[in-house]
Write a protein that holds these residues in place. Structure first.
Motif, short mmCIF file in Angstrom:
data_model
loop_
_atom_site.label_atom_id
_atom_site.label_comp_id
_atom_site.label_asym_id
_atom_site.label_seq_id
_atom_site.Cartn_x
_atom_site.Cartn_y
_atom_site.Cartn_z
N GLU A 23 0.72 -1.51 -0.04
CA GLU A 23 -0.11 -0.03 0.11
C GLU A 23 0.90 1.30 0.22
O GLU A 23 0.68 2.22 -0.83
N ARG A 190 -5.72 -4.39 -7.53
CA ARG A 190 -6.21 -3.65 -6.50
C ARG A 190 -6.51 -2.15 -6.99
O ARG A 190 -5.89 -1.39 -7.90
N PHE A 192 -6.89 1.76 -5.19
CA PHE A 192 -6.66 2.59 -4.07
C PHE A 192 -7.13 3.77 -3.88
O PHE A 192 -6.95 4.74 -4.83
N THR A 216 -11.00 -3.19 -3.69
CA THR A 216 -10.83 -1.83 -3.24
C THR A 216 -10.21 -1.55 -1.93
O THR A 216 -10.74 -2.19 -1.05
N THR A 217 -9.12 -0.79 -1.77
CA THR A 217 -8.62 -0.26 -0.27
C THR A 217 -8.99 1.22 -0.54
O THR A 217 -8.48 1.91 -1.24
N ASP A 236 -12.84 -2.38 2.92
CA ASP A 236 -11.48 -2.30 3.48
C ASP A 236 -11.18 -0.83 3.50
O ASP A 236 -10.30 -0.18 2.74
N THR A 237 -11.62 0.06 4.31
CA THR A 237 -11.33 1.35 4.58
C THR A 237 -10.32 1.25 5.82
O THR A 237 -10.61 0.80 7.02
N LYS A 238 -9.30 1.98 5.69
CA LYS A 238 -8.13 1.81 6.64
C LYS A 238 -7.91 3.56 6.98
O LYS A 238 -7.60 4.32 6.21
#
Length: 253
Positions: A23, A190, A192, A216-217, A236-238
């Motif tokens: 990432e 992926r 981003f 998706t991130t 997938d939310t960080k």
């Protein structure tokens, strides 16, 4: 707290086949996308590699196309360009369009490693057109969103792909990913979305967001403003901690 330039120094001697894509690499390449790469392509006699930006840096001609000042982006750019990991990436399809009336600000670039390609959309630059277009995102589809899809359709042919963008660039990355045909979407490893706004219901159907969710991130800071606008509903939310305060946490640097 480790800063992005420090990360590059840590992994800079490691090629992607030795230390796989992660990432943080998406953040680095999105920072690079904020720089004007047109001089390198204008003077190229063949393939362009990111390390070809070194003479531009040494001549003091690296131009950052961003609102809000450098904030460390210049250090990230130079450290990446001089590293083995990023400097060896082939760069292609650099595009940069600005028009004031009607407002349009669009830029994208593609980076190629041995085993993958990375498509980066630039966020808002310092132009008035870019800021006018930001306001339009809240109520209508923009020409830049259409261009983001057209760009992806033009450059994506086989292989393994990452798609990314920061701020308004994340909005464009999301739009392109949602609208890609099935064959191209199958090649995406992926997506981003780096602290970018989502879409009003009139522009993008929620079912399309659900379609890209598994791949998706979304990365946002603790103090989030931009990413909360029509907040994308990505599983997938960080949430990451920033060493900056307030709205300045929006910066990648």
């Amino acid at each position: 707290m480790v800063k992005l330039a420090e990360y590059i120094r840590w992994v800079g001697d490691l090629a992607f086949d030795a230390y796989p894509f992660r990432e943080a690499d998406a953040l680095v390449l999105c920072v690079v996308s904020y720089f004007d790469l047109s001089p390198v392509f204008r003077n190229a006699n063949g393939d362009v590699y990111l390390c070809d930006c070194i003479p531009m840096i040494e001549a003091g001609e690296a131009k950052l196309m961003i609102t809000g000042g450098d904030l460390g982006n210049g250090e990230i750019f130079e450290t990446a360009v001089r590293s083995r990991r990023f400097g060896s990436l082939r760069v292609s399809d650099y595009e940069d369009r600005v028009r004031h009336d009607p407002p349009l600000q669009f830029s994208a670039v593609t980076f190629h490693a041995k085993d993958f390609s990375f498509l980066a959309y630039r966020g808002t630059d310092a132009s008035i057109a870019g800021w006018r277009e930001d306001c339009m995102i809240s109520f209508t589809k923009t020409e830049a969103q259409d261009l983001s899809l057209a760009y992806a359709e033009r450059v994506m042919h086989g292989g393994r792909w990452y798609i990314a963008g920061h701020s308004k660039g994340a909005n464009q990355a999301q739009y392109a990913a949602c609208m890609l045909d099935g064959e191209r979407w199958d090649t995406v490893e992926r997506v981003f979305l780096l602290d970018g706004p989502g879409f009003c219901p009139e522009v993008l159907d929620a079912s399309l967001e659900q379609r890209i969710d598994p791949k998706t991130t979304r990365i946002i800071p603790e103090y989030d403003v931009v990413g909360m606008l029509f907040e994308p509903k990505i599983t997938d939310t960080k949430i990451v901690r920033s060493y900056r305060s307030g709205i300045m946490q929006h910066s990648l640097a």
